[in-house]
Design an enzyme around this catalytic site. Structure first.
Site, PDB file in Angstrom:
ATOM      1  N   HIS B 126       0.876  -1.181   0.000  1.00 54.20           N
ATOM      2  CA  HIS B 126       0.000   0.000   0.000  1.00 54.20           C
ATOM      3  C   HIS B 126       0.915   1.234   0.000  1.00 54.20           C
ATOM      4  O   HIS B 126       2.029   1.177   0.521  1.00 54.20           O
ATOM      5  CB  HIS B 126      -0.826  -0.058   1.294  1.00 54.20           C
ATOM      6  CG  HIS B 126      -1.910   0.962   1.404  1.00 54.20           C
ATOM      7  ND1 HIS B 126      -1.665   2.271   1.729  1.00 54.20           N
ATOM      8  CD2 HIS B 126      -3.260   0.851   1.243  1.00 54.20           C
ATOM      9  CE1 HIS B 126      -2.824   2.920   1.779  1.00 54.20           C
ATOM     10  NE2 HIS B 126      -3.799   2.091   1.475  1.00 54.20           N
ATOM     11  N   ASP B 203       3.058  -4.662   8.033  1.00 55.69           N
ATOM     12  CA  ASP B 203       1.849  -3.849   7.925  1.00 55.69           C
ATOM     13  C   ASP B 203       0.670  -4.814   8.026  1.00 55.69           C
ATOM     14  O   ASP B 203       0.373  -5.538   7.080  1.00 55.69           O
ATOM     15  CB  ASP B 203       1.882  -3.110   6.573  1.00 55.69           C
ATOM     16  CG  ASP B 203       0.518  -2.569   6.155  1.00 55.69           C
ATOM     17  OD1 ASP B 203      -0.444  -2.682   6.946  1.00 55.69           O
ATOM     18  OD2 ASP B 203       0.420  -2.041   5.036  1.00 55.69           O
ATOM     19  N   GLN B 206      -4.597  -5.156   6.956  1.00 57.32           N
ATOM     20  CA  GLN B 206      -5.616  -6.019   6.346  1.00 57.32           C
ATOM     21  C   GLN B 206      -5.694  -7.387   7.016  1.00 57.32           C
ATOM     22  O   GLN B 206      -6.460  -8.238   6.569  1.00 57.32           O
ATOM     23  CB  GLN B 206      -5.310  -6.203   4.850  1.00 57.32           C
ATOM     24  CG  GLN B 206      -5.352  -4.934   4.046  1.00 57.32           C
ATOM     25  CD  GLN B 206      -6.756  -4.342   3.962  1.00 57.32           C
ATOM     26  OE1 GLN B 206      -7.738  -5.042   4.098  1.00 57.32           O
ATOM     27  NE2 GLN B 206      -6.838  -3.039   3.748  1.00 57.32           N
ATOM     28  N   LYS B 229     -10.140  -0.851  10.706  1.00 58.45           N
ATOM     29  CA  LYS B 229     -10.295  -2.031   9.853  1.00 58.45           C
ATOM     30  C   LYS B 229     -10.636  -3.274  10.671  1.00 58.45           C
ATOM     31  O   LYS B 229     -10.719  -4.376  10.151  1.00 58.45           O
ATOM     32  CB  LYS B 229      -9.025  -2.245   9.023  1.00 58.45           C
ATOM     33  CG  LYS B 229      -8.869  -1.198   7.911  1.00 58.45           C
ATOM     34  CD  LYS B 229      -7.687  -1.510   7.036  1.00 58.45           C
ATOM     35  CE  LYS B 229      -7.571  -0.756   5.753  1.00 58.45           C
ATOM     36  NZ  LYS B 229      -7.676   0.632   5.648  1.00 58.45           N
ATOM     37  N   CYS B 367      -4.856   2.560  -3.781  1.00 57.10           N
ATOM     38  CA  CYS B 367      -3.633   2.966  -3.074  1.00 57.10           C
ATOM     39  C   CYS B 367      -2.477   2.010  -3.333  1.00 57.10           C
ATOM     40  O   CYS B 367      -1.586   1.848  -2.487  1.00 57.10           O
ATOM     41  CB  CYS B 367      -3.864   3.119  -1.569  1.00 57.10           C
ATOM     42  SG  CYS B 367      -4.842   4.549  -1.159  1.00 57.10           S
TER      43      CYS B 367
END
Lengths: 143, 409
Positions: B126, B203, B206, B229, B367
């Site tokens: 991202h 990261d 998600q 999220k 993104c």
């Protein structure tokens, strides 16, 4: 007498009046988007490209006998349909009329969402650029 | 396997927004990878805080301040347990994943990184895991290296091993790709990276709502995620960092909360994790995040993952039946994310029409502009699932995509 920007805007609004639902409306926009290219391929240059996050627009302008003529294209067909309408309204008009145009028809036919700055489809920048061309021609030729 | 007590009708009632109508049709919300909706349990917790407990924390001796401080620190404890961190000192509250990555990038940039060093990321990051590193490269003279991916949308491990060098100081990659849904083999990559002597930042934006994350088992040096999220409010997030590494890192922002002693000659910094939490934090948000974690834990992430995997399989099968439809991200290990395109149809056109059916999908570069270039498309159409989605909703999407295709071709 030349048709004014407001008159063409009213014509377009009239064309949309009879549509019963969004499906018919968008079918019409898509048909307009599928029309012949609105720009000569040689003007589809990087310099004429207005990039949005979602879709992109190419815009070219000419000046002749005191009037500004636009041609444009987009990679997305719905964007192109709206581009088609903007060209119908603004092309062949005087720089002053282009600069002062309000383009209220977009709101009237219920397509305002496509001109939201967050939509990022190149249309907002395209209208700015059209007015900028008009201003540049006005300054250059003292029209 | 889905537990008996996962009652989808009951779950849907927990999310007030799902009863909305869009263009006179019931909302179908498939933009969960961008942000998911909030259950009433989270909303109530934040209401309770602002109605009964609101006070600035860590600095007042008065009753409310003590109560708010305790609640905030208990939220940190809940998060610590949720990701299985070793101690609360390793859990830093941030505004979100982007904020957490910027914290690490800029703090390391001040001390660890120097000219000629390398930072290794992957092609499927991202923008928030690309741009902060580019900024740090500009100020330090370090280089950004990018590991390739395959056509199926998986990390090319051989390429990763080639690009990992003695100059690599940090590897930064996502646990799950926001565009492709690929669950990356992070444990393996962390091991390889550590053997080469570099640090790893994951990261996890998600991942946290869909996979059980155990930072000690992964052995990552940093793990970042956003509250919004995982059914929690926007503006909340977490940076996990190993204590000994965080300890050596200089603060990222200066202000209140993060100091021990301030004089005009010299300021000394507070201990972990407060050293990295300058200014008044988002206390109500942190409590909302805690409530969201408790809500998710009530079902168990394995239950939710099983349910969403069912949706993924169903959606993939149904969508692929549409002529000319291509799915990007074909890994066998995926979360509930389906990015696709219809042959010769621009994603903006498709997104505009699908919206008119009351269905929220994402369109565009998502993104991840490098991925747009990799697949040579103007953008993607992405449907991403959460615990409250249903197969009936997927049927509606399929119907809308078929109609959209008819209109545009």
């Amino acid at each position: 007498m030349k048709t004014t920007i407001e008159e063409i805007e009213q014509q377009i609004a009239g064309e949309f009046e009879n549509f019963e639902d969004w499906l018919e409306k968008y079918n019409y926009i898509i048909e307009m988007g599928k029309d012949l290219p609105l720009i000569n391929e040689k003007f589809k240059t990087k310099q004429n490209l207005i990039s949005g996050c979602q879709s992109s627009v190419w815009l070219h302008a000419d000046y002749k006998d005191g009037l500004v003529f636009f041609s444009a294209d987009s990679d997305a067909v719905i964007t192109k349909g709206i581009v088609n309408m903007l060209i119908r309204v603004l092309s062949g008009q005087t720089p002053e009329d282009i600069i002062s145009s309000q383009l209220t028809f977009i709101d009237e036919v219920g397509l305002k969402e496509h001109l939201s700055p967050t939509r990022s489809n190149g249309l907002v920048s395209m209208i700015k650029q059209m007015k900028f061309y008009a201003l540049a021609f006005q300054t250059k030729y003292g029209a | 396997m889905i537990k008996v007590d996962f009652n989808i009708d009951k779950v849907r009632k927990d999310f007030p927004i799902l009863s909305r109508e869009i263009y006179k049709r019931p909302l179908v919300y498939f933009d969960n990878a961008a942000t998911n909706q909030k259950p009433v349990q989270v909303l109530n917790r934040m209401d309770l805080y602002y109605e009964n407990q609101n006070s600035n924390i860590h600095r007042g001796v008065h009753f409310l301040s003590q109560e708010a401080t305790s609640a905030y620190e208990e939220a940190r404890e809940t998060i610590k347990t949720f990701i299985n961190a070793h101690s609360r000192s390793e859990v830093v509250f941030t505004k979100g994943t982007t904020d957490a990555i910027n914290l690490v990038a800029h703090s390391l940039g001040r001390k660890l990184l120097k000219a000629g060093d390398e930072i290794l990321i992957t092609f499927m990051e991202h923008h928030s895991n690309i741009v902060p590193w580019q900024m740090v490269c500009e100020t330090t003279g370090a280089y950004l290296k990018v590991c390739n991916i395959t056509e199926k949308g998986e990390i090319d491990i051989e390429d990763f091993k080639t690009k990992l060098s003695r100059k690599t100081r940090i590897v930064a990659l996502n646990h799950v790709s926001n565009t492709l849904g690929t669950i990356n083999p992070v444990k393996e990559i962390i091991k390889i990276t550590h053997d080469a002597g570099a640090l790893v930042l994951i990261d996890g934006a998600q991942a946290v709502a869909h996979l059980q994350v155990d930072v000690q088992d992964l052995d990552c040096d940093f793990y970042c995620f956003s509250g919004h999220k995982i059914y929690a409010p926007m503006g909340t997030g977490v940076l996990y960092g190993k204590e000994d590494i965080l300890d050596k890192m200089p603060p990222y922002q200066g202000g209140g909360e993060m100091i021990a002693m301030v004089s005009f000659e010299k300021t000394t910094y507070n201990e972990l994790p407060f050293k990295f939490e300058a200014g008044t934090p988002n206390v109500g948000g942190a409590l909302g995040l805690e409530a969201a974690i408790k809500y998710v834990n009530g079902f168990g992430l394995a239950t939710l993952a099983g349910y969403e995997d069912d949706l993924l399989k169903y959606g993939t099968e149904k969508l692929l039946q549409i002529e000319g439809l291509r799915i990007y991200g074909e890994s066998a290990l995926k979360t509930g994310v389906i990015s696709f395109n219809l042959n010769k149809v621009h994603s903006y056109d498709a997104g505009t029409l699908i919206d008119k059916f009351g269905i929220a999908v994402r369109t565009g570069h998502l993104c991840t502009q490098p991925l747009v270039g990799f697949f040579g498309v103007p953008g993607f159409i992405r449907a991403s699932f959460a615990m409250y989605n249903t197969k009936q909703e997927i049927d509606k999407l399929v119907e809308a995509v078929i109609k959209t295709r008819e209109m545009l071709l």
